[in-house]
Design a protein around this motif. Structure first.
Motif, PDB file in Angstrom:
ATOM      1  N   UNK A 246       0.815  -1.156   0.074  1.00 17.73           N
ATOM      2  CA  UNK A 246      -0.020   0.060   0.032  1.00 17.73           C
ATOM      3  C   UNK A 246       0.589   1.163   0.030  1.00 17.73           C
ATOM      4  N   UNK A 247       1.969   1.370  -0.422  1.00 12.71           N
ATOM      5  CA  UNK A 247       3.014   2.373  -0.575  1.00 12.71           C
ATOM      6  C   UNK A 247       2.404   3.228  -1.667  1.00 12.71           C
ATOM      7  N   UNK A 248       2.804   4.624  -1.652  1.00 12.71           N
ATOM      8  CA  UNK A 248       2.549   5.466  -2.676  1.00 12.71           C
ATOM      9  C   UNK A 248       3.704   5.774  -3.326  1.00 12.71           C
ATOM     10  N   UNK A 249       3.737   5.936  -4.530  1.00  7.93           N
ATOM     11  CA  UNK A 249       5.106   5.946  -5.233  1.00  7.93           C
ATOM     12  C   UNK A 249       5.081   7.423  -6.064  1.00  7.93           C
ATOM     13  N   UNK A 250       6.144   8.131  -6.042  1.00  6.59           N
ATOM     14  CA  UNK A 250       6.357   9.264  -6.545  1.00  6.59           C
ATOM     15  C   UNK A 250       7.350   8.969  -7.485  1.00  6.59           C
ATOM     16  N   UNK A 251       6.861   9.378  -8.817  1.00  3.35           N
ATOM     17  CA  UNK A 251       7.636   9.048 -10.217  1.00  3.35           C
ATOM     18  C   UNK A 251       8.249  10.424 -10.616  1.00  3.35           C
ATOM     19  N   UNK A 271      -0.423  -0.004  -5.552  1.00  8.30           N
ATOM     20  CA  UNK A 271       0.358   1.293  -5.340  1.00  8.30           C
ATOM     21  C   UNK A 271      -0.210   2.267  -5.980  1.00  8.30           C
ATOM     22  N   UNK A 272      -0.350   3.572  -5.336  1.00 10.89           N
ATOM     23  CA  UNK A 272      -0.910   4.551  -5.839  1.00 10.89           C
ATOM     24  C   UNK A 272       0.356   5.605  -6.294  1.00 10.89           C
ATOM     25  N   UNK A 273       0.064   6.582  -7.464  1.00  5.25           N
ATOM     26  CA  UNK A 273       1.357   7.200  -7.810  1.00  5.25           C
ATOM     27  C   UNK A 273       0.943   8.595  -8.081  1.00  5.25           C
ATOM     28  N   UNK A 274       2.141   9.377  -8.031  1.00  8.92           N
ATOM     29  CA  UNK A 274       1.902  10.952  -8.269  1.00  8.92           C
ATOM     30  C   UNK A 274       3.306  11.391  -9.117  1.00  8.92           C
ATOM     31  N   UNK A 275       3.065  12.597  -9.559  1.00  7.54           N
ATOM     32  CA  UNK A 275       4.343  13.089 -10.260  1.00  7.54           C
ATOM     33  C   UNK A 275       4.384  14.654  -9.863  1.00  7.54           C
ATOM     34  N   UNK A 332       7.504   5.861  -1.714  1.00  6.37           N
ATOM     35  CA  UNK A 332       8.619   5.393  -2.504  1.00  6.37           C
ATOM     36  C   UNK A 332       8.817   6.463  -3.887  1.00  6.37           C
ATOM     37  N   UNK A 333      10.034   7.120  -3.520  1.00  7.69           N
ATOM     38  CA  UNK A 333      10.364   8.002  -4.784  1.00  7.69           C
ATOM     39  C   UNK A 333      11.340   7.216  -5.808  1.00  7.69           C
ATOM     40  N   UNK A 334      10.722   7.139  -7.025  1.00 10.52           N
ATOM     41  CA  UNK A 334      11.280   6.034  -7.877  1.00 10.52           C
ATOM     42  C   UNK A 334      11.638   7.065  -9.260  1.00 10.52           C
ATOM     43  N   UNK A 335      12.902   6.268  -9.545  1.00 16.34           N
ATOM     44  CA  UNK A 335      13.453   7.200 -10.900  1.00 16.34           C
ATOM     45  C   UNK A 335      13.769   5.874 -11.689  1.00 16.34           C
ATOM     46  N   UNK A 336      13.461   5.810 -12.966  1.00 14.33           N
ATOM     47  CA  UNK A 336      14.093   4.912 -14.071  1.00 14.33           C
ATOM     48  C   UNK A 336      14.748   5.563 -14.859  1.00 14.33           C
ATOM     49  N   UNK A 337      16.059   5.059 -14.907  1.00  8.50           N
ATOM     50  CA  UNK A 337      16.879   5.883 -15.924  1.00  8.50           C
ATOM     51  C   UNK A 337      16.760   5.504 -17.348  1.00  8.50           C
ATOM     52  N   UNK A 338      17.484   6.261 -18.183  1.00  8.06           N
ATOM     53  CA  UNK A 338      17.253   5.977 -19.723  1.00  8.06           C
ATOM     54  C   UNK A 338      18.066   4.724 -19.829  1.00  8.06           C
ATOM     55  N   UNK A 340      17.797   1.619 -18.407  1.00 10.17           N
ATOM     56  CA  UNK A 340      17.405   0.542 -17.505  1.00 10.17           C
ATOM     57  C   UNK A 340      17.637   0.148 -16.086  1.00 10.17           C
ATOM     58  N   UNK A 341      18.353   1.298 -15.580  1.00  8.86           N
ATOM     59  CA  UNK A 341      18.441   1.036 -14.152  1.00  8.86           C
ATOM     60  C   UNK A 341      17.595   1.902 -13.431  1.00  8.86           C
ATOM     61  N   UNK A 342      17.480   1.528 -12.325  1.00 17.35           N
ATOM     62  CA  UNK A 342      16.343   2.070 -11.359  1.00 17.35           C
ATOM     63  C   UNK A 342      16.978   2.604  -9.851  1.00 17.35           C
ATOM     64  N   UNK A 343      16.459   3.544  -9.413  1.00 13.57           N
ATOM     65  CA  UNK A 343      16.845   4.041  -8.264  1.00 13.57           C
ATOM     66  C   UNK A 343      15.606   4.334  -7.264  1.00 13.57           C
ATOM     67  N   UNK A 344      15.380   3.718  -6.228  1.00 15.46           N
ATOM     68  CA  UNK A 344      14.350   3.945  -5.196  1.00 15.46           C
ATOM     69  C   UNK A 344      14.470   4.248  -3.860  1.00 15.46           C
TER      70      UNK A 344
END
Lengths: 354, 399
Positions: A246-251, A271-275, A332-338, A340-344
C-alpha cells in the motif's frame, strides 16, 4: 537507530525554501520563465525554471561569493536552508558528512553555441574557471564555508545521482561512521539540455536547482520529517522492483513518452502514484525534489495532488488526483533511468516498519 | 569508528603508463624506468610542452567486450575490470547471478562527453543531440555494470584526485553491510585537454619529469590509467573456494575545510583521515610497514605529507609512484592501492623515482632505492582538489 530527515533545503524555479515548495504544491503550478538560447542556428526562445539565488546573502556575504559560480551557489543555498530548517545553523552535529550529487556536473553551462571552442580555451586558461569546473567544486565549497572537516563526497551519475548519493549517506549513518550527513543534489540550467529538450519536443521544460537534506540517526522521530527506510538501486532487466504494501510511489518522470511509459510496468496494483515534475522541471537530480515532497507529506500526514502529466500511462483511480490523507503509508520515490537502471528511496512515517 | 571486519580483495587489474596489466606495471616499477613525454593524444599549442605519462599502446581490444563502444576513460575501466574479474576467477555467469555492485572513481568521465558537446558539428541541422544522448550514458560505473550485466548498486565518485581511493573505501562498506556479495571498485581517468591545460593554468605542472619530495620539485606530470579490485564477502568467497589476495582493513576520509585548491597548512584533514582509517583497521601507526604517499611533486602537497608522516609515522618508509606513472587523477588512489598490495606481496617497495635532493624544509624523505619492508600492512593516501583527504589501510592478513 532510524535515519531521520531533520531539515530540508530546496531551491528551484518555484522559489527557495520548503515553504516555497509547499506553496507550489498547493497551487499545483509554477510558471516557467522565458529562456533565450543563442545557438549556431540562431536564437531559440524556450522556457525553463531558473532559480533565484538572492536569499543566499542571508548566509554568506556577497563579497565571499564573488568567485563562486551559479552552480555552487545553488548548492550552498540548498545546504544552508536545510540547516536553517533543522534549526542547526549555529549548532550542527560535528563531524557532519557532506554528499553532493550532480547529473550535469559543474561544467555544463560553460558551453557557448556560438563559439564553443573559444569557451573551451577560456576554461583551459583561467585557473578560477578551471577550478570551478571540477565536479566536486560544490561539495568542496560547502566544506570550506561551513568549516566542516567530515567526509566529503561528490557523485556524478546522471539521473541515478540522487539514489546513489542517498545510498552512501544511509550507509555512513547505518554503520555509525557519522551521526549526521548533509546529502543533496544540484544541477544548473544547461543551455545544451534546454536546446536538447526544445528540439526533442519534450513537454517538460528544463529546470535547475538544488535539494539538500540533513539526515541524522535519532530515536526521536518527532524531531524531523520522517525516516529514510530503504534505498534500492539495480538493473530493471534482472527483475522487478519490490514495493512495500500500500505504498505511494512518486515518479520522477522526465517528459519523454518512451521513457515515462515504462513506469506503469513496474508499479504494483495496490500502489498509487503521483508526479510533481511540472513544479521544478527536467533535471537529472529532480528526484531530490520528490524526496522533499514525500518528506513534507509524511510530516503533514497528507499527499499533495499530482501535478505531473502522467495520465497517459495510468488509470485516473491510480493517480493521486486530489489531496489525500496519509495513514502510516510509506512513500517510494522512484526513478527509472534512460539505461534500464532504477533507483528508489523509500520514506516511512516512523521507524517501526523497519 | 571502531574496528570493522576486513573485506577480502580477490582480484585486481591495472593499466597505466607503466604497463598494460598489473604484472607488467610491477616489473616496470622495480626496473626503475619512466618515460614521460609531451602528449600525443591531443594537440597542444602551449609554448612549453609539459610531459605526461600517456598509454601509448593500443590497449583496448573491443572483441573482448559485449559493449565496446565507449570512450577512452570507459575503455580503461573495462580493460582493468576484465583483468580483475579474470584474476578473481569469477565468470560472467556468476557475476550476473550474484548481487554485484560497482563503485568507480573518476575525474573526466563526464567531461569527455562535454567536450564532444562543445565541439558538436556546426554543419548539422540539429547539433549536440547525439552527444547529449551519449552524455547520458557516459559514466564508467554504468559501463562496467552494463558489460557484466550486474544487478547491484553502482556509483561514480567524482572526488577529484581522491576518487579512486574513496571508491574502494565505499565499495568495502557495501560488502560489510551485506548490501553486495561482490563489488567491482576502483578508478579510471584518461588524459584530457582541459585537465592538461587547466593544471598548467594553475602553475603546478613540472616542465620536466616530476620530482616528488625533491628539493627542486616544480609540480606534477599528468598521467592516465585505471585500476580495479574485486571486493568479495567471505561467504561468497568461501563458497567458491577462493583465497583472498589481500584485505581492505580500513578507510578514512576528511576535508581540509580550508581552500579549494591548496591543502591546509596544518594537514588536519589528512591526520583525521589517517586516524579514522587506522581506527577502522584496529591498528596503530607502528603497525604500518610502508606508506604509499600521494606525492604529486607540487610544493604544497609534498610539504604537508612530509610533515604529517614525520609526525605520525616516524621512520616508516614511504614512496611516491607519481614519478613512474604520473598523476592519474581519479584513478590514482585505486592504482596505488593495487600497487600497495603487490608491494606487500613482494615484501619490498620500489625507489621513489624523481627524488634525489633532500629538501631541508621537509621533515621526512621517501626511499631512494628498492627497499625491503617488514610487516603485513600498508597505508595509502590521496589528497584532492577541494581539500579531500582519503586513506586506505591495506593488509595481507584479515585477522
Amino acid at each position: 537507530m532510524p535515519v531521520i530527515i531533520r531539515g530540508i533545503g530546496v531551491v528551484g524555479g518555484f522559489g527557495s525554501g520548503i515553504n516555497a515548495l509547499m506553496q507550489a504544491l498547493q497551487t499545483g503550478k509554477v510558471s516557467p520563465k522565458p529562456m533565450i538560447i543563442d545557438s549556431v542556428n540562431g536564437s531559440i526562445e524556450t522556457g525553463g525554471f531558473p532559480a533565484d539565488l538572492s536569499p543566499l546573502t542571508e548566509f554568506i556575504p556577497l563579497k565571499a561569493l564573488r568567485r563562486i559560480d551559479h552552480y555552487t551557489q545553488m548548492a550552498l543555498l540548498g545546504c544552508y536552508l536545510a540547516l536553517k530548517d533543522a534549526d542547526m545553523i549555529q549548532s550542527r552535529p560535528c563531524p557532519m558528512g557532506i554528499i553532493v550529487a550532480t547529473g550535469y556536473g559543474s561544467t555544463c553551462n560553460r558551453f557557448d553555441f556560438v563559439d564553443p571552442l573559444s569557451v573551451n580555451d577560456d576554461i583551459c586558461y583561467s585557473p578560477t574557471k578551471f577550478s570551478n569546473s571540477v565536479h566536486n567544486a560544490a561539495a568542496a565549497h560547502i566544506s570550506v564555508f561551513l568549516k566542516e572537516y567530515g567526509p566529503n563526497l561528490s557523485v556524478n551519475h546522471f539521473d541515478m545521482s540522487i539514489p546513489s548519493a542517498f545510498l552512501t549517506a544511509f550507509q555512513w549513518l547505518e554503520e555509525k561512521r557519522l551521526d549526521a550527513v548533509m546529502v543533496g543534489g544540484v544541477d544548473e540550467y544547461s543551455k545544451v539540455m534546454g536546446y536538447y529538450g526544445h528540439f526533442m519536443k519534450s513537454p517538460l521544460l528544463t529546470g535547475e536547482g538544488s535539494a539538500f537534506f540533513l539526515l541524522t540517526r535519532c530515536n526521536d522521530n518527532s524531531l524531523g520529517y520522517g525516516c529514510i527506510r530503504d534505498i534500492k538501486m539495480g538493473n530493471l532487466k534482472n527483475g522487478n522492483i519490490n514495493f512495500p504494501q500500500n505504498a505511494i510511489a512518486v515518479l520522477n518522470t522526465d517528459g519523454y513518452g518512451i521513457s515515462d511509459q515504462r513506469y506503469e510496468k513496474y508499479i504494483p496494483e495496490n500502489v498509487q502514484v503521483a508526479s510533481y515534475v511540472d513544479l521544478y522541471g527536467n533535471l537529472p537530480v529532480g528526484m531530490g525534489f520528490d524526496i522533499a515532497i514525500a518528506a513534507l507529506g509524511l510530516k503533514e500526514k497528507k499527499m499533495y495532488a499530482s501535478s505531473g502529466n502522467i495520465f497517459h500511462y495510468f488509470a485516473p483511480s491510480k493517480i493521486i488526483g486530489t489531496e489525500k490523507q496519509l495513514d502510516f503509508q510509506e512513500i517510494c520515490c522512484l526513478k527509472l533511468s534512460t539505461t534500464d537502471q532504477f533507483g528508489m528511496v523509500t520514506l516511512s512515517p516512523t521507524s517501526s516498519s523497519r | 569508528m571502531n574496528r570493522v571486519k576486513p573485506v577480502s580483495v580477490t582480484g585486481m587489474g591495472c593499466l597505466c603508463a607503466a604497463g598494460l596489466n598489473l604484472k607488467s606495471c610491477m616489473d616496470f616499477l622495480f626496473a626503475g624506468k619512466r618515460h614521460p613525454a609531451p602528449p600525443r593524444g591531443f594537440c597542444s599549442d602551449q609554448e612549453i610542452l609539459y610531459p605526461v605519462f600517456e598509454i601509448l599502446d593500443d590497449f583496448f581490444n573491443p572483441d573482448l567486450f559485449n559493449e565496446p563502444h565507449v570512450l577512452r576513460t570507459g575503455q580503461l575501466a573495462l580493460t582493468a575490470a576484465l583483468e580483475a574479474v579474470i584474476n578473481a576467477g569469477v565468470g560472467r555467469k556468476r557475476l550476473k547471478q550474484q548481487q554485484v555492485g560497482v563503485c568507480i572513481g573518476t575525474n573526466v568521465a563526464g567531461s569527455v562527453q562535454n567536450k564532444q558537446i562543445q565541439n558538436g558539428s556546426l554543419s548539422e541541422n540539429f547539433p549536440y543531440i547525439l552527444p547529449v544522448d551519449r552524455f547520458k550514458v557516459s559514466d564508467p560505473a554504468f559501463h562496467i555494470a552494463r558489460e557484466f550485466e550486474l544487478s547491484g548498486p553502482f556509483q561514480t565518485i567524482v572526488n577529484a584526485c581522491s576518487a579512486g581511493g574513496d571508491a574502494i573505501g565505499i565499495g568495502a562498506s557495501w560488502i560489510r553491510s551485506g548490501l553486495c556479495d561482490m563489488v567491482i571498485a576502483g578508478g579510471t581517468d584518461a588524459l584530457y585537454p582541459i585537465t592538461y591545460r587547466g593544471f598548467i593554468s594553475l602553475m603546478n605542472c613540472d616542465d620536466g619529469p616530476c620530482k616528488p619530495f625533491d628539493a627542486h620539485r616544480k609540480g606534477l606530470n599528468l598521467g592516465e590509467g585505471a585500476a580495479i579490485m574485486i571486493l568479495e564477502s567471505d561467504t561468497c568467497r568461501k563458497k567458491r573456494g577462493k583465497a583472498p589476495e589481500a584485505f581492505i582493513l580500513g578507510y578514512g576520509s576528511a576535508a581540509d575545510a580550508w581552500h579549494f585548491t591548496a591543502p591546509a597548512r596544518d594537514g588536519k584533514g589528512l591526520c583525521m583521515a589517517i586516524e579514522e582509517a587506522l581506527n577502522m583497521a584496529g591498528l596503530s601507526a607502528s603497525d604500518i610497514a610502508f606508506i604509499n604517499a600521494h606525492g604529486t611533486g607540487t610544493l604544497d602537497n609534498d610539504r604537508i605529507e612530509s610533515q604529517v608522516f614525520s609526525s605520525l609515522f616516524p621512520n616508516i618508509p614511504f614512496l611516491s609512484t607519481k614519478g613512474y606513472v604520473g598523476h592519474t587523477l581519479g584513478a590514482a588512489g585505486a592504482i596505488e592501492a593495487v600497487f600497495s598490495i603487490e608491494y606487500l606481496k613482494q615484501g619490498r617497495i620500489p625507489s621513489s623515482v624523481g627524488f634525489t635532493n633532500p629538501d631541508s624544509e621537509l621533515s621526512a624523505c621517501p626511499v631512494q632505492k628498492i627497499t625491503e619492508i617488514f610487516g603485513k600492512t600498508a597505508l595509502s593516501d590521496t589528497l584532492a582538489f577541494g581539500g579531500n583527504n582519503s586513506v586506505l589501510v591495506i593488509g595481507m592478513e584479515g585477522d
